[in-house]
Enzyme design. Structure first.
Site, short mmCIF file in Angstrom:
data_model
loop_
_atom_site.label_atom_id
_atom_site.label_comp_id
_atom_site.label_asym_id
_atom_site.label_seq_id
_atom_site.Cartn_x
_atom_site.Cartn_y
_atom_site.Cartn_z
N ALA A 11 0.83 -1.21 0.00
CA ALA A 11 0.00 0.00 0.00
C ALA A 11 0.86 1.26 0.00
O ALA A 11 0.60 2.21 0.73
CB ALA A 11 -0.95 -0.01 1.20
N GLY A 12 1.92 1.25 -0.84
CA GLY A 12 2.76 2.43 -0.96
C GLY A 12 2.16 3.41 -1.97
O GLY A 12 0.94 3.55 -2.08
N GLY A 15 0.04 1.19 -4.47
CA GLY A 15 -1.08 0.46 -3.85
C GLY A 15 -2.15 1.39 -3.29
O GLY A 15 -3.34 1.09 -3.36
N ASP A 35 0.13 -4.84 4.09
CA ASP A 35 1.44 -4.21 3.91
C ASP A 35 2.31 -4.61 5.10
O ASP A 35 1.81 -4.74 6.22
CB ASP A 35 1.31 -2.68 3.84
CG ASP A 35 2.55 -2.03 3.24
OD1 ASP A 35 2.47 -1.54 2.09
OD2 ASP A 35 3.61 -2.01 3.91
N ASP A 132 8.02 -8.38 -15.60
CA ASP A 132 7.94 -9.62 -16.38
C ASP A 132 8.52 -10.82 -15.61
O ASP A 132 7.97 -11.92 -15.64
CB ASP A 132 8.66 -9.42 -17.73
CG ASP A 132 8.11 -8.19 -18.42
OD1 ASP A 132 7.06 -8.29 -19.08
OD2 ASP A 132 8.70 -7.10 -18.26
N THR A 152 0.21 -6.12 -15.21
CA THR A 152 -0.28 -4.96 -15.98
C THR A 152 0.61 -4.71 -17.19
O THR A 152 0.14 -4.18 -18.20
CB THR A 152 -0.31 -3.69 -15.10
OG1 THR A 152 0.97 -3.56 -14.45
CG2 THR A 152 -1.40 -3.76 -14.06
N ASP A 157 2.66 1.43 -20.61
CA ASP A 157 3.50 1.92 -21.71
C ASP A 157 2.61 2.23 -22.94
O ASP A 157 2.86 3.20 -23.66
CB ASP A 157 4.55 0.88 -22.10
CG ASP A 157 5.22 0.25 -20.88
OD1 ASP A 157 6.44 0.35 -20.75
OD2 ASP A 157 4.49 -0.37 -20.06
N ARG A 162 -0.24 5.95 -26.70
CA ARG A 162 -1.47 6.53 -27.29
C ARG A 162 -1.60 8.01 -26.95
O ARG A 162 -2.00 8.81 -27.79
CB ARG A 162 -2.70 5.75 -26.82
CG ARG A 162 -2.79 4.35 -27.41
CD ARG A 162 -4.13 3.71 -27.15
NE ARG A 162 -4.35 3.47 -25.75
CZ ARG A 162 -3.99 2.37 -25.09
NH1 ARG A 162 -3.38 1.38 -25.74
NH2 ARG A 162 -4.24 2.22 -23.81
N HIS A 184 8.03 -4.68 -19.68
CA HIS A 184 7.65 -3.39 -19.09
C HIS A 184 8.96 -2.80 -18.60
O HIS A 184 9.40 -3.03 -17.48
CB HIS A 184 6.67 -3.56 -17.94
CG HIS A 184 6.51 -2.28 -17.16
ND1 HIS A 184 6.01 -1.13 -17.71
CD2 HIS A 184 6.85 -1.96 -15.88
CE1 HIS A 184 6.03 -0.17 -16.81
NE2 HIS A 184 6.54 -0.64 -15.70
N1 LIG Z 1 4.29 -2.25 -13.43
C1 LIG Z 1 4.24 -0.91 -13.48
O1 LIG Z 1 3.80 -0.34 -14.47
C2 LIG Z 1 4.70 -0.14 -12.27
C3 LIG Z 1 4.51 1.25 -12.17
C4 LIG Z 1 4.92 1.89 -11.01
C5 LIG Z 1 5.53 1.17 -9.98
N2 LIG Z 1 5.70 -0.16 -10.13
C6 LIG Z 1 6.31 -0.98 -9.09
O2 LIG Z 1 5.38 -1.14 -8.02
C7 LIG Z 1 6.10 -1.41 -6.82
C8 LIG Z 1 5.62 -0.46 -5.73
O3 LIG Z 1 5.97 0.86 -6.07
P1 LIG Z 1 5.65 2.04 -5.03
O4 LIG Z 1 6.07 3.30 -5.67
O5 LIG Z 1 4.28 1.88 -4.50
O6 LIG Z 1 6.69 1.67 -3.88
P2 LIG Z 1 6.55 2.04 -2.34
O7 LIG Z 1 7.89 1.84 -1.74
O8 LIG Z 1 5.88 3.36 -2.20
O9 LIG Z 1 5.54 0.96 -1.75
C9 LIG Z 1 5.86 -0.40 -1.65
C10 LIG Z 1 5.05 -0.94 -0.49
O10 LIG Z 1 5.21 -2.35 -0.45
C11 LIG Z 1 5.28 -2.72 0.93
N3 LIG Z 1 5.87 -4.05 1.02
C12 LIG Z 1 7.17 -4.40 0.88
N4 LIG Z 1 7.30 -5.74 0.99
C13 LIG Z 1 6.05 -6.23 1.21
C14 LIG Z 1 5.53 -7.54 1.39
N5 LIG Z 1 6.34 -8.61 1.38
N6 LIG Z 1 4.20 -7.68 1.58
C15 LIG Z 1 3.37 -6.60 1.61
N7 LIG Z 1 3.82 -5.33 1.44
C16 LIG Z 1 5.14 -5.16 1.24
C17 LIG Z 1 6.09 -1.61 1.58
O11 LIG Z 1 5.92 -1.56 2.98
C18 LIG Z 1 5.51 -0.39 0.87
O12 LIG Z 1 4.38 0.12 1.56
C19 LIG Z 1 7.58 -1.25 -7.18
O13 LIG Z 1 8.15 -2.51 -7.42
C20 LIG Z 1 7.54 -0.41 -8.43
O14 LIG Z 1 8.69 -0.57 -9.22
C21 LIG Z 1 5.29 -0.82 -11.24
#
Ligand SMILES: NC(=O)c1ccc[n+]([C@@H]2O[C@H](COP(=O)([O-])OP(=O)(O)OC[C@H]3O[C@@H](n4cnc5c(N)ncnc54)[C@H](O)[C@@H]3O)[C@@H](O)[C@H]2O)c1
Length: 324
Positions: A11-12, A15, A35, A132, A152, A157, A162, A184
């Site tokens: 839930a960062g 989330g 979290d 991936d 996702t 991307d 678009r 990605h």
């Molecule tokens: N796929 C995409 O398009 C895309 C886009 C943006 C971010 N992301 C990815 O999403 C992830 C989260 O990004 P963010 O900016 O929210 O990071 P963030 O650091 O703000 O939040 C991550 C959260 O995960 C929690 N966490 C860590 N380990 C955990 C576990 N084992 N179980 C439950 N919670 C856990 C942390 O406490 C934190 O609250 C990263 O890996 C980031 O690279 C992906």
């Protein structure tokens, strides 16, 4: 009548945005938030729960959860684990998402182990990077049913593609059909041979939209990949587009919409690859998750980039000690 339950894991920045969008979507009667950071799940859940006191939102039971909540979940959206962070000394740096491989392969093995111990029914939508490789681990190491784990992937991307093309043509983005494929990440590529603006194909765009100048595919590719870092370096993270992608996928699953999105899953014979890589390609999304992958024919430039992106993903998979 069936009432749906969502679990948001992590839930960062991402989330919490997923959670807000999911509450606003109004399709879930219960949302559990998990979290590992003490207090975070409770705080985010309580904040959203209080927002449901406003008449624009429906009543949703939003609460902090435990792994037991996976048992009767319809959908799990996972953005657990760290993100890359901007370099304070280089405002145009493009840190690779593969820097997260070691940390987040551990996170996804723990989270997916918890999910698989409780259910094999929920559709699991993954966001955590390197996406991936994370999808490959979750889909292939836990005996989870085919199709029910997806990422996702290049939905985000593709939205950027678009939106950029729409700007060039000076039309609304919903008039642009097109997608990115592959990783990605840095090696994603646009499938320009299939792109159109209301049916007008890529090579013809300058004729109908004079503001759109002919660009070579590599320039388009670079611009889309860089656009992620324009956001990332300005605010420190990205969350709006990916959160919307995840919630849109959840809705498509719950409504059995059978819409086509470029999501990430393990290839099972497509493009000559069987179980040795996960990547994003057009996929049919319905109640079972990924119900089919659609291996559209690619042109020569796209085929070269497909091979390059597969090599890049497989190198990350090897670092995560997964794959064949
Ligand atoms: N796929 C995409 O398009 C895309 C886009 C943006 C971010 N992301 C990815 O999403 C992830 C989260 O990004 P963010 O900016 O929210 O990071 P963030 O650091 O703000 O939040 C991550 C959260 O995960 C929690 N966490 C860590 N380990 C955990 C576990 N084992 N179980 C439950 N919670 C856990 C942390 O406490 C934190 O609250 C990263 O890996 C980031 O690279 C992906």
């Amino acid at each position: 009548m069936k009432s749906y339950k969502l679990v948001v894991t992590g839930a960062g920045h991402v989330g919490s945005y997923v959670l807000a969008n999911a509450v606003r979507m109004g399709m879930f009667c219960e949302i559990a938030v998990i979290d590992t950071l003490p207090g975070r799940a409770h705080g985010e859940a309580l904040d959203q729960l209080q927002a449901t006191g406003l008449p624009s939102l429906s009543a949703v039971n939003v609460h902090a959860g435990t792994p037991d909540d996976y048992r009767d979940a319809d959908i799990v959206i996972c953005s657990a684990g760290p993100s890359v962070i901007p370099d304070p000394h280089d405002p145009s740096a493009e840190p690779d998402r593969t820097l997260l491989t070691e940390a987040n392969s551990t996170v996804i093995r723990q989270v997916m182990g918890d999910i698989a111990a409780q259910t094999h029914d929920a559709v699991v939508i993954l966001i955590t990077n390197p996406l991936d490789t994370v999808v490959y681990i979750a889909e292939n190491e836990f005996g989870y049913p085919a199709g029910r784990v997806l990422g996702t992937g290049t939905m985000l991307d593709s939205a950027r593609l678009r939106q950029i093309v729409a700007g060039w043509c000076q039309v609304g983005p919903s008039s642009v059909q097109g997608y990115m494929m592959g990783e990605h990440g840095h090696s994603a590529f646009p499938v320009l041979s299939r792109l159109s603006v209301a049916g007008v194909r890529w090579p013809e765009l300058p004729r109908y939209y004079p503001s759109c100048h002919a660009l070579d595919p590599e320039q388009v590719r670079r611009q889309v990949v860089k656009s992620a870092y324009d956001v990332f370096n300005a605010k420190g993270w990205t969350n709006a587009g990916v959160a919307e992608s995840a919630v849109l996928l959840a809705r498509s699953v719950l409504l059995d919409e059978r819409v086509v999105f470029p999501v990430c899953s393990t290839l099972r014979g497509e493009y000559g690859h069987d179980g040795d890589v996960a990547l994003s390609m057009p996929s049919l999304i319905g109640r079972g998750g990924v119900e089919a992958r659609l291996p559209v024919a690619l042109d020569e430039w796209e085929n070269e980039h497909l091979e390059q992106t597969i090599a890049a993903i497989q190198a990350t998979m090897a670092d995560a000690h997964t794959g064949r």
